[in-house]
Design a protein around this motif. Structure first.
Motif, PDB file in Angstrom:
ATOM      1  N   GLN A 104       0.787  -1.236  -0.081  1.00 24.99           N
ATOM      2  CA  GLN A 104      -0.247  -0.114   0.367  1.00 24.99           C
ATOM      3  C   GLN A 104       1.016   1.518  -0.517  1.00 24.99           C
ATOM      4  OE1 GLN A 104      -2.632   0.000   3.381  1.00 24.99           O
ATOM      5  NE2 GLN A 104      -4.071  -1.451   2.270  1.00 24.99           N
ATOM      6  N   GLY A 105       0.927   1.984  -1.282  1.00 29.04           N
ATOM      7  CA  GLY A 105       2.024   3.515  -1.081  1.00 29.04           C
ATOM      8  C   GLY A 105       2.824   3.075  -1.107  1.00 29.04           C
ATOM      9  N   GLY A 106       4.299   2.749   0.101  1.00 25.86           N
ATOM     10  CA  GLY A 106       4.879   2.513  -0.332  1.00 25.86           C
ATOM     11  C   GLY A 106       5.846   1.017  -1.069  1.00 25.86           C
ATOM     12  N   ASP A 107       5.635   0.474  -2.138  1.00 26.67           N
ATOM     13  CA  ASP A 107       6.420   0.035  -3.171  1.00 26.67           C
ATOM     14  C   ASP A 107       6.674   0.617  -4.366  1.00 26.67           C
ATOM     15  OD1 ASP A 107       7.496  -2.832  -3.842  1.00 26.67           O
ATOM     16  OD2 ASP A 107       4.566  -3.269  -4.137  1.00 26.67           O
ATOM     17  N   PRO A 108       7.569   0.973  -4.833  1.00 27.00           N
ATOM     18  CA  PRO A 108       7.643   1.821  -5.917  1.00 27.00           C
ATOM     19  C   PRO A 108       7.774   0.714  -7.165  1.00 27.00           C
ATOM     20  CG  PRO A 108       9.316   2.433  -4.359  1.00 27.00           C
ATOM     21  CD  PRO A 108       8.506   1.749  -3.696  1.00 27.00           C
ATOM     22  N   ASP A 109       8.357  -0.590  -6.881  1.00 30.25           N
ATOM     23  CA  ASP A 109       9.390  -1.187  -7.214  1.00 30.25           C
ATOM     24  C   ASP A 109       8.113  -2.304  -8.035  1.00 30.25           C
ATOM     25  OD1 ASP A 109      11.444   0.143  -7.630  1.00 30.25           O
ATOM     26  OD2 ASP A 109      12.418  -1.336  -5.668  1.00 30.25           O
ATOM     27  N   GLY A 110       6.835  -2.027  -7.185  1.00 29.31           N
ATOM     28  CA  GLY A 110       5.810  -3.151  -7.829  1.00 29.31           C
ATOM     29  C   GLY A 110       6.389  -4.791  -6.413  1.00 29.31           C
ATOM     30  N   LEU A 111       6.765  -4.742  -5.520  1.00 32.15           N
ATOM     31  CA  LEU A 111       7.396  -5.767  -5.014  1.00 32.15           C
ATOM     32  C   LEU A 111       6.182  -6.693  -4.949  1.00 32.15           C
ATOM     33  CD1 LEU A 111      10.244  -5.349  -3.941  1.00 32.15           C
ATOM     34  CD2 LEU A 111      10.651  -6.645  -6.191  1.00 32.15           C
ATOM     35  N   PHE A 112       5.672  -5.926  -4.205  1.00 34.75           N
ATOM     36  CA  PHE A 112       4.309  -6.261  -3.498  1.00 34.75           C
ATOM     37  C   PHE A 112       2.866  -6.131  -3.764  1.00 34.75           C
ATOM     38  CE2 PHE A 112       7.609  -6.027  -0.080  1.00 34.75           C
ATOM     39  CZ  PHE A 112       7.721  -6.938   0.398  1.00 34.75           C
ATOM     40  N   GLY A 113       2.729  -6.049  -5.282  1.00 33.65           N
ATOM     41  CA  GLY A 113       1.679  -6.560  -6.295  1.00 33.65           C
ATOM     42  C   GLY A 113       1.062  -7.513  -6.277  1.00 33.65           C
ATOM     43  N   GLU A 114      -0.174  -7.801  -6.329  1.00 39.92           N
ATOM     44  CA  GLU A 114      -1.206  -8.779  -6.928  1.00 39.92           C
ATOM     45  C   GLU A 114      -0.567  -9.923  -6.196  1.00 39.92           C
ATOM     46  OE1 GLU A 114      -5.427  -9.613  -7.262  1.00 39.92           O
ATOM     47  OE2 GLU A 114      -4.490  -9.186  -9.221  1.00 39.92           O
ATOM     48  N   ASP A 115       0.235 -10.576  -7.959  1.00 40.43           N
ATOM     49  CA  ASP A 115       1.050 -10.984  -8.710  1.00 40.43           C
ATOM     50  C   ASP A 115       2.279 -12.319  -7.680  1.00 40.43           C
ATOM     51  OD1 ASP A 115      -0.572 -11.910 -11.170  1.00 40.43           O
ATOM     52  OD2 ASP A 115       0.539 -10.936 -12.185  1.00 40.43           O
ATOM     53  N   ASN A 116       2.580 -11.378  -6.803  1.00 40.12           N
ATOM     54  CA  ASN A 116       4.148 -12.214  -6.166  1.00 40.12           C
ATOM     55  C   ASN A 116       2.833 -12.581  -4.729  1.00 40.12           C
ATOM     56  OD1 ASN A 116       6.018 -11.226  -7.819  1.00 40.12           O
ATOM     57  ND2 ASN A 116       6.541  -9.188  -7.221  1.00 40.12           N
ATOM     58  N   VAL A 117       2.366 -11.194  -4.384  1.00 40.50           N
ATOM     59  CA  VAL A 117       1.620 -11.446  -3.262  1.00 40.50           C
ATOM     60  C   VAL A 117       1.073 -12.636  -2.745  1.00 40.50           C
ATOM     61  CG1 VAL A 117       0.079 -11.401  -1.754  1.00 40.50           C
ATOM     62  CG2 VAL A 117       1.710  -9.249  -2.377  1.00 40.50           C
ATOM     63  N   VAL A 118      -0.044 -12.904  -3.927  1.00 41.95           N
ATOM     64  CA  VAL A 118      -0.255 -14.506  -4.197  1.00 41.95           C
ATOM     65  C   VAL A 118       0.824 -15.582  -4.500  1.00 41.95           C
ATOM     66  CG1 VAL A 118      -1.596 -16.150  -6.072  1.00 41.95           C
ATOM     67  CG2 VAL A 118      -2.536 -13.654  -5.345  1.00 41.95           C
ATOM     68  N   ALA A 119       1.770 -15.258  -5.238  1.00 42.46           N
ATOM     69  CA  ALA A 119       3.239 -16.306  -5.164  1.00 42.46           C
ATOM     70  C   ALA A 119       3.490 -16.758  -3.883  1.00 42.46           C
ATOM     71  CB  ALA A 119       4.199 -15.987  -5.921  1.00 42.46           C
ATOM     72  N   CYS A 120       3.734 -15.344  -3.128  1.00 46.83           N
ATOM     73  CA  CYS A 120       4.668 -15.928  -1.026  1.00 46.83           C
ATOM     74  C   CYS A 120       3.270 -16.820  -0.979  1.00 46.83           C
ATOM     75  CB  CYS A 120       4.139 -14.622  -0.859  1.00 46.83           C
ATOM     76  SG  CYS A 120       5.655 -13.463  -1.477  1.00 46.83           S
TER      77      CYS A 120
END
Length: 428
Positions: free
Chosen positions: A195-211
């Motif tokens: 939320q907000g502080g993820d400029p590189d998109g590391l915590f986008g939906e696809d990566n969160v689902v992968a985790c």
């Protein structure tokens, strides 16, 4: 002319592969001579691959080479060789080799340690070697051929079903507005990071689902399978079960469920649970890969070499365990009945790649196992003796018990109910 030319080219290719396979590789550990294209797959029984590798180690030593198709792999067996590699090499053996099905599942992302494909049912035919391997294993060994034959599709379809469920759950837990809020779980922490502080998109939906997918597959499969084995072995060994329940009654008293701190006061219960994990060798091996040129067992292995530290060979090492092939809780008890920690107890691996969830898994297993036996007596179904329960593992991603039924009888009442120990999910 075209068919003759094609046959000629195939013949030359086969001859080149044959000559290449027969050329000894200087400096590599010894091992069986590979056949063209299939390597040593014909020597590895699909239902007992780790047993096949342990048998090969008796001929070639604790450090040897096998060919998985065209891929040379170094296998380590026994406590000394495995511990030296896992603990003594530091970061040099911390990488994972590329595994085709994992790369497809995670879309090339390097999240987590090592995900796992949904278990597929191995073929049971006894003909040529390829009928003894599951479609997923063949895809990993021959990715291009596997892609052509669509061997990976059944696994990917099941993974997509799980992903759809996870996306629904994530959406339900997503906070209504960005900003800090209470974090009650791993999922909450991942969503908050995005939320907000993820400029590189590391915590986008696809990566969160992968985790979360990694957590679900690696974190629940092993725990649930271990508990199923524990229940089955208690039904198979009623005298062991009785001693556990006597200790639980004596230490906990009436009406108090077990707590994590009770492990220290329940040495026999703790020993039984450790022996369950040792005896079942749930995850026989997870491959590693050399991150740099690495010396193992006197051999200098180049960077990128796949290495299999065979954990089952440690848990069954006859130099470390008095009765390695018997279910014996005494392996973890001294003469006075105190719990003894054994260095060769490595079901969670060791070193830089030790299971990140080991502490949580140990606590979960203790609470669930002790709580189950505190409340229930586990018995074979009517008409079946304890020795009739089947403890031959059914191979999948983990070595699960075969599907069968136990009776869970409430203590001290006699009202029985069914408790099923499921084997691996049937594949397509």
């Amino acid at each position: 002319m075209a068919p003759l030319l094609l046959l000629g080219l195939l013949g030359l290719l086969g001859l080149w592969v044959l000559l290449r396979a027969r050329t000894p590789a200087p400096g590599w550990p010894p091992g069986p001579r590979p056949l063209p294209l299939i390597g040593n797959l014909h020597l590895l029984r699909v239902s007992q691959q780790e047993r096949s590798l342990m048998e090969l180690s008796e001929q070639y030593g604790p450090v040897f080479t096998v060919h998985m198709g065209l891929q040379k792999t170094v296998v380590l067996t026994g406590y000394e060789a495995v511990r030296e590699a896992l603990v003594g090499t530091g970061q040099r053996l911390a990488d994972r080799p590329p595994i085709a099905i994992f790369q497809l599942i995670q879309g090339g992302r390097a999240w987590g340690q090592a995900g796992s494909p949904w278990p597929t049912k191995p073929c049971r035919s006894s003909g040529a070697w390829w009928t003894s391997w599951s479609s997923t294993e063949l895809f990993n060994i021959y990715p291009r051929l596997g892609a052509l034959l669509q061997l990976h599709q059944p696994v990917l379809r099941k993974i997509e079903e799980v992903r759809a469920i996870l996306r629904t759950l994530l959406e339900a837990r997503r906070p209504p507005a960005p900003g800090p809020g209470p974090v009650h779980s791993y999922v909450d922490a991942l969503l908050q990071q995005g939320q907000g502080g993820d400029p590189d998109g590391l915590f986008g939906e696809d990566n969160v689902v992968a985790c979360v997918l990694d957590m679900v597959m690696a974190g629940t499969e092993t725990t649930s399978a271990t508990l199923q084995w524990a229940a089955l072995l208690m039904g198979r060994h009623p005298h062991v079960q009785g001693r556990v329940q006597e200790e639980l009654d004596r230490v906990l008293g009436p009406g108090r469920p077990p707590r994590p701190e009770d492990q220290r006061s329940l040495p026999y219960t703790n020993a039984v649970l450790h022996e369950v994990q040792r005896f079942i060798t749930l995850l026989p091996h997870v491959p590693r890969c050399t991150a740099a040129d690495t010396r193992l067992g006197g051999y200098l292995l180049p960077k990128g070499t796949p290495v299999v530290p065979l954990l089952s060979s440690v848990l069954l090492d006859k130099t470390q365990w008095e009765t390695p092939h018997q279910f014996n809780p005494g392996h973890f008890l001294d003469a006075q009945g105190h719990f003894v920690k054994r260095e060769a107890f490595l079901p969670f691996s060791a070193g830089r790649r030790v299971c990140v969830g080991e502490s949580l898994a140990r606590t979960e297993l203790f609470l669930l196992f002790a709580g189950l036996l505190y409340r229930f007596r586990l018995l074979p179904p009517p008409g079946l003796s304890p020795g009739g329960l089947d403890t031959r593992p059914a191979p999948a991603f983990t070595m699960r018990p075969p599907a069968q039924v136990l009776c869970a009888v409430p203590r001290p009442r006699t009202l029985a109910c069914s408790l099923k120990t499921d084997g691996p999910s049937p594949g397509p």
